[in-house]
Design a protein around this motif. Structure first.
Motif, PDB file in Angstrom:
ATOM      1  N   GLU A   1       0.920  -1.179  -0.032  1.00  0.00           N
ATOM      2  CA  GLU A   1       0.089  -0.172  -0.013  1.00  0.00           C
ATOM      3  C   GLU A   1       0.940   1.103   0.144  1.00  0.00           C
ATOM      4  OE1 GLU A   1      -3.916  -1.244   2.119  1.00  0.00           O
ATOM      5  OE2 GLU A   1      -2.437  -0.537   3.486  1.00  0.00           O
ATOM      6  N   SER A   2       0.456   2.097  -0.916  1.00  0.00           N
ATOM      7  CA  SER A   2       1.281   3.456  -0.821  1.00  0.00           C
ATOM      8  C   SER A   2       0.170   4.670  -0.907  1.00  0.00           C
ATOM      9  CB  SER A   2       1.928   3.271  -2.233  1.00  0.00           C
ATOM     10  OG  SER A   2       2.451   4.806  -2.474  1.00  0.00           O
ATOM     11  N   PHE A   3       0.407   5.479   0.005  1.00  0.00           N
ATOM     12  CA  PHE A   3      -0.674   6.439   0.286  1.00  0.00           C
ATOM     13  C   PHE A   3      -0.129   7.775  -0.244  1.00  0.00           C
ATOM     14  CE2 PHE A   3      -1.507   3.271   3.357  1.00  0.00           C
ATOM     15  CZ  PHE A   3      -2.812   3.172   3.309  1.00  0.00           C
TER      16      PHE A   3
ATOM     17  N   ALA B   1       3.671   7.641   0.581  1.00  0.00           N
ATOM     18  CA  ALA B   1       3.943   7.234   2.149  1.00  0.00           C
ATOM     19  C   ALA B   1       3.586   6.045   2.447  1.00  0.00           C
ATOM     20  CB  ALA B   1       3.007   8.538   2.651  1.00  0.00           C
ATOM     21  N   GLU B   2       3.969   5.587   3.742  1.00  0.00           N
ATOM     22  CA  GLU B   2       3.565   4.345   4.137  1.00  0.00           C
ATOM     23  C   GLU B   2       2.231   4.156   5.197  1.00  0.00           C
ATOM     24  OE1 GLU B   2       5.951   6.504   7.408  1.00  0.00           O
ATOM     25  OE2 GLU B   2       6.056   6.044   5.026  1.00  0.00           O
ATOM     26  N   SER B   3       1.574   5.313   5.205  1.00  0.00           N
ATOM     27  CA  SER B   3       0.222   5.426   5.927  1.00  0.00           C
ATOM     28  C   SER B   3      -0.495   6.527   5.439  1.00  0.00           C
ATOM     29  CB  SER B   3       0.351   5.094   7.288  1.00  0.00           C
ATOM     30  OG  SER B   3       0.998   6.560   7.934  1.00  0.00           O
TER      31      SER B   3
ATOM     32  N   ARG C   1      -5.125   6.068  -1.675  1.00  0.00           N
ATOM     33  CA  ARG C   1      -4.297   4.746  -1.644  1.00  0.00           C
ATOM     34  C   ARG C   1      -4.093   4.075  -3.131  1.00  0.00           C
ATOM     35  NH1 ARG C   1      -6.871   1.477   2.146  1.00  0.00           N
ATOM     36  NH2 ARG C   1      -8.396   0.709   0.331  1.00  0.00           N
ATOM     37  N   ASN C   2      -2.850   3.720  -3.330  1.00  0.00           N
ATOM     38  CA  ASN C   2      -2.435   3.231  -4.748  1.00  0.00           C
ATOM     39  C   ASN C   2      -3.275   3.865  -5.688  1.00  0.00           C
ATOM     40  OD1 ASN C   2      -0.811   1.642  -3.267  1.00  0.00           O
ATOM     41  ND2 ASN C   2      -2.129  -0.089  -3.104  1.00  0.00           N
TER      42      ASN C   2
END
Length: 121
Positions: free
Chosen positions: A23-25, A43-45, A71-72
């Motif tokens: 997942e990439s935010f 970002a990771e979250s 997200r993505n």
């Protein structure tokens, strides 16, 4: 030797499958008063993406708010003389069209002022 070759392929397959589902935010922040923006990607979250976009926006304005997170995918913000709108979609073009449509509910003459993608597009 064949067992090691098979084991190596199995490990590589698992690693690639995990990477494909990572997942990439991203987020876009906006100052409604000035139109200043800040953004983030990969970002990771969600929370990290929002923090980065807010920090980047606060470099230029004091009334920043998170307009959209994604997200993505891709996000976009559009602004007109009497309001703004934001939305997300799987592609930059669709995100921009959706943001203009969201803005058009509040204002005429909307145009995209920022778009960004996060993850593989």
């Amino acid at each position: 030797m064949t067992t090691f070759k098979f084991l190596g392929l199995a490990v590589a397959s698992v690693l690639l499958a995990g990477a494909a589902h990572a997942e990439s935010f991203g987020a876009i922040s906006l100052s409604p008063e000035t139109g200043a923006t800040g953004w983030s990607f990969d970002a990771e979250s969600r929370w990290r993406a929002e923090d980065i976009s807010q920090g980047n926006c606060y470099d230029y304005a004091s009334d920043c708010r998170v307009a959209i997170w994604f997200r993505n995918a891709c996000g976009a913000v559009a602004r007109g003389p009497n309001g703004w709108g934001a939305d997300w979609a799987e592609t930059p073009r669709r995100a921009q069209r959706a943001a203009i449509a969201a803005c058009a509910r509040h204002s005429d003459g909307c145009r995209v002022i920022r778009w960004q993608c996060s993850g593989a597009q």
